[in-house]
Design a protein around this motif. Structure first.
Motif, PDB file in Angstrom:
ATOM      1  N   LEU A 233       0.831  -1.205   0.000  1.00  0.00           N
ATOM      2  CA  LEU A 233       0.000   0.000   0.000  1.00  0.00           C
ATOM      3  C   LEU A 233       0.869   1.260   0.000  1.00  0.00           C
ATOM      4  O   LEU A 233       0.630   2.197  -0.764  1.00  0.00           O
ATOM      5  CB  LEU A 233      -0.918  -0.014   1.226  1.00  0.00           C
ATOM      6  N   LEU A 234       1.882   1.278   0.858  1.00  0.00           N
ATOM      7  CA  LEU A 234       2.713   2.471   1.008  1.00  0.00           C
ATOM      8  C   LEU A 234       3.692   2.663  -0.150  1.00  0.00           C
ATOM      9  O   LEU A 234       4.296   3.724  -0.267  1.00  0.00           O
ATOM     10  CB  LEU A 234       3.474   2.398   2.338  1.00  0.00           C
ATOM     11  N   LEU A 252       7.312  -1.706   0.432  1.00  0.00           N
ATOM     12  CA  LEU A 252       8.207  -0.979   1.334  1.00  0.00           C
ATOM     13  C   LEU A 252       8.763  -1.978   2.341  1.00  0.00           C
ATOM     14  O   LEU A 252       7.997  -2.704   2.980  1.00  0.00           O
ATOM     15  CB  LEU A 252       7.424   0.127   2.054  1.00  0.00           C
ATOM     16  N   VAL A 253      10.080  -2.045   2.478  1.00  0.00           N
ATOM     17  CA  VAL A 253      10.694  -2.998   3.402  1.00  0.00           C
ATOM     18  C   VAL A 253      11.660  -2.273   4.338  1.00  0.00           C
ATOM     19  O   VAL A 253      12.219  -1.228   3.994  1.00  0.00           O
ATOM     20  CB  VAL A 253      11.460  -4.113   2.649  1.00  0.00           C
ATOM     21  N   PHE A 269      13.497   2.454   6.012  1.00  0.00           N
ATOM     22  CA  PHE A 269      12.593   1.777   5.082  1.00  0.00           C
ATOM     23  C   PHE A 269      12.949   2.142   3.638  1.00  0.00           C
ATOM     24  O   PHE A 269      13.292   3.293   3.352  1.00  0.00           O
ATOM     25  CB  PHE A 269      11.149   2.160   5.377  1.00  0.00           C
ATOM     26  N   PHE A 270      12.838   1.143   2.748  1.00  0.00           N
ATOM     27  CA  PHE A 270      13.193   1.327   1.350  1.00  0.00           C
ATOM     28  C   PHE A 270      12.128   0.703   0.454  1.00  0.00           C
ATOM     29  O   PHE A 270      11.591  -0.365   0.773  1.00  0.00           O
ATOM     30  CB  PHE A 270      14.552   0.689   1.050  1.00  0.00           C
ATOM     31  N   VAL A 271      11.834   1.356  -0.651  1.00  0.00           N
ATOM     32  CA  VAL A 271      10.917   0.798  -1.645  1.00  0.00           C
ATOM     33  C   VAL A 271      11.703  -0.124  -2.559  1.00  0.00           C
ATOM     34  O   VAL A 271      12.745   0.266  -3.104  1.00  0.00           O
ATOM     35  CB  VAL A 271      10.245   1.910  -2.479  1.00  0.00           C
ATOM     36  N   THR A 321       6.013   5.853   6.602  1.00  0.00           N
ATOM     37  CA  THR A 321       6.456   4.585   7.175  1.00  0.00           C
ATOM     38  C   THR A 321       5.263   3.791   7.691  1.00  0.00           C
ATOM     39  O   THR A 321       4.186   4.353   7.935  1.00  0.00           O
ATOM     40  CB  THR A 321       7.426   4.821   8.341  1.00  0.00           C
ATOM     41  N   PRO A 322       5.404   2.482   7.868  1.00  0.00           N
ATOM     42  CA  PRO A 322       4.326   1.678   8.440  1.00  0.00           C
ATOM     43  C   PRO A 322       3.857   2.186   9.796  1.00  0.00           C
ATOM     44  O   PRO A 322       2.679   2.067  10.132  1.00  0.00           O
ATOM     45  CB  PRO A 322       4.958   0.285   8.556  1.00  0.00           C
TER      46      PRO A 322
END
Length: 436
Positions: A233-234, A252-253, A269-271, A321-322
């Motif tokens: 989603l992000l 996103l991880v 966090f990185f896409v 971010t989440p």
């Protein structure tokens, strides 16, 4: 200086400069990867050469050390584990490394009598006793148990691949009765009812009015229309939208620094241009509500000057971010007076709503990005009705009179009598008809 010059002259790999990243690169020998090498980089060429020399000298010492019998004889299971993890950090994601380290610290470190024993001396009985001790202590469910014992399995597979040994004591022999039964949780804890969804969305609208610069509330509402994973989603972008559909193909991880396994720190966090699995790459239909929420997000980003590579959910510092959406859901649930239900349970609500409204489970599987229908049915399909609505539905079905119900008494029914079936005669006296 002489040794330095000698090492650099014998260095078997090319050294190159990346204009794009403005860094110097090369490879160094690495016995634990299939290619037998790993890539390193430094900002300055001199620093890279220093690293080549230092690494090469240390690598030579380690290689010689491994050739000696005394090294293997005294190598404990714990030391072998960390050697294995050094190899593993080049093979899997940092989140996987972090999970494995969490399992190691929780289940293995409290048993020094096992992990400090020379790994060549550990027997099958030792392994059985260790697994049973852990099960007695933690009463694990099946999945958690296999994650835990999988560490020992992989460590010995690494030892075999490294020619340290040709056998393993791992055999996963544990009393299955010790597993904590895996019971499907109550629907009320896993999905939002229609009333809860409506109340939460109203609360998201209220929170958005109080803080119109944050599009996290819009992300929460949009997920009821898409049912994506939070990371997917992000990572949504304007480029993913084609008319009435949206392409889910990135996520996103969070990444971690694995240089110190005992104290792993988040790198942020990185896409990334991939999803959790190959089946996660999919197209989803956009509802009218979804398109409205996306347009509102675009309008707010333009109004407040938020723009980062055409991603939808962004702030001043880039992609949200989440934690940003998790906080809105958590506070929203508390405000409307329901138990806190996570973003992942919005995904389950989406799946359950589709299934109970007649969408084939195969389709539900596809839009969720699952590999098989069993996962969808077992973990994502729940009753989305409230208890009152469920009771009412059951009563209405049981009390309904079928249109074609039989009227009258049993005497009015026509009874069909079937002819009595005689026992077959003696097979010896049976004769087949003769052919003409």
């Amino acid at each position: 200086m002489t040794k330095r010059k000698e090492v650099l002259q014998k260095h078997p790999y090319s050294i190159w400069f990346s204009q794009k990243e403005e860094r110097w690169y090369t490879h160094v020998p690495f016995m634990w990867s299939e290619s037998k090498k790993k890539r390193i980089n430094r900002k300055n060429k001199r620093d890279l050469e220093d690293e080549i020399v230092a690494y090469t000298l240390e690598y030579e010492k380690l290689t010689e050390k491994k050739k000696s019998d005394s090294y293997l004889i005294n190598l404990s299971f714990e030391e072998l584990f960390y050697e294995f993890m050094d190899y593993k950090t080049r093979e899997v994601s940092s989140t996987t490394i972090r999970r494995m380290m969490a399992d190691w610290k929780k289940f293995y470190e409290p048993h020094p009598e096992f992990i400090q024993k020379p790994f060549l001396d550990i027997t099958k009985i030792d392994m059985d006793n260790f697994f049973n001790d852990v099960m007695d202590e933690y009463k694990l469910q099946k999945k958690a148990f296999y994650n835990m014992c999988g560490i020992a399995k992989q460590v010995y597979e690494y030892a075999i691949d490294s020619d340290y040994t040709d056998k393993t004591p791992y055999r996963n022999k544990v009393n299955r009765k010790k597993f904590t039964p895996t019971k499907k949780p109550e629907s009320s804890t896993q999905v939002y009812t229609d009333e809860e969804k409506e109340l939460l969305c109203q609360e998201m609208e209220r929170r958005l009015q109080n803080n119109p610069q944050s599009t996290a509330c819009l992300a929460v509402m949009l997920d009821f229309e898409l049912g994506t994973r939070k990371g997917e989603l992000l990572a949504l972008s304007l480029r993913d939208i084609k008319r009435d559909r949206i392409h889910i193909h990135r996520q996103l991880v969070e990444r971690f620094d694995t240089s110190d396994l005992q104290n792993m720190k988040s790198l942020g966090f990185f896409v990334v241009e991939y999803t959790k699995s190959a089946d996660g790459d999919r197209w989803l239909p956009l509802t009218k509500r979804a398109k409205e929420l996306i347009q509102r997000t675009i309008d707010l980003n333009q109004k407040y000057g938020f723009r980062y590579k055409e991603y939808l959910f962004v702030g001043r510092n880039g992609v949200l971010t989440p934690d940003a959406v998790d906080a809105q859901v958590r506070r929203g649930c508390k405000q409307i007076g329901i138990p806190v239900k996570t973003m992942h349970k919005i995904r389950k609500t989406y799946a359950s709503k589709l299934y109970h409204n007649g969408v084939n489970v195969s389709v539900v599987k596809d839009v969720l990005g699952h590999a098989d229908e069993a996962t969808t049915l077992r973990h994502y399909i729940f009753n989305v009705e409230s208890q009152k609505e469920t009771d009412q539905l059951v009563r209405s079905v049981l009390e309904e009179k079928p249109e074609n119900s039989l009227k009258g008494t049993a005497g009015d029914l026509k009874i069909i009598y079937f002819p009595e079936i005689k026992k077959p005669g003696n097979p010896e006296n049976t004769r087949l008809p003769a052919h003409n």
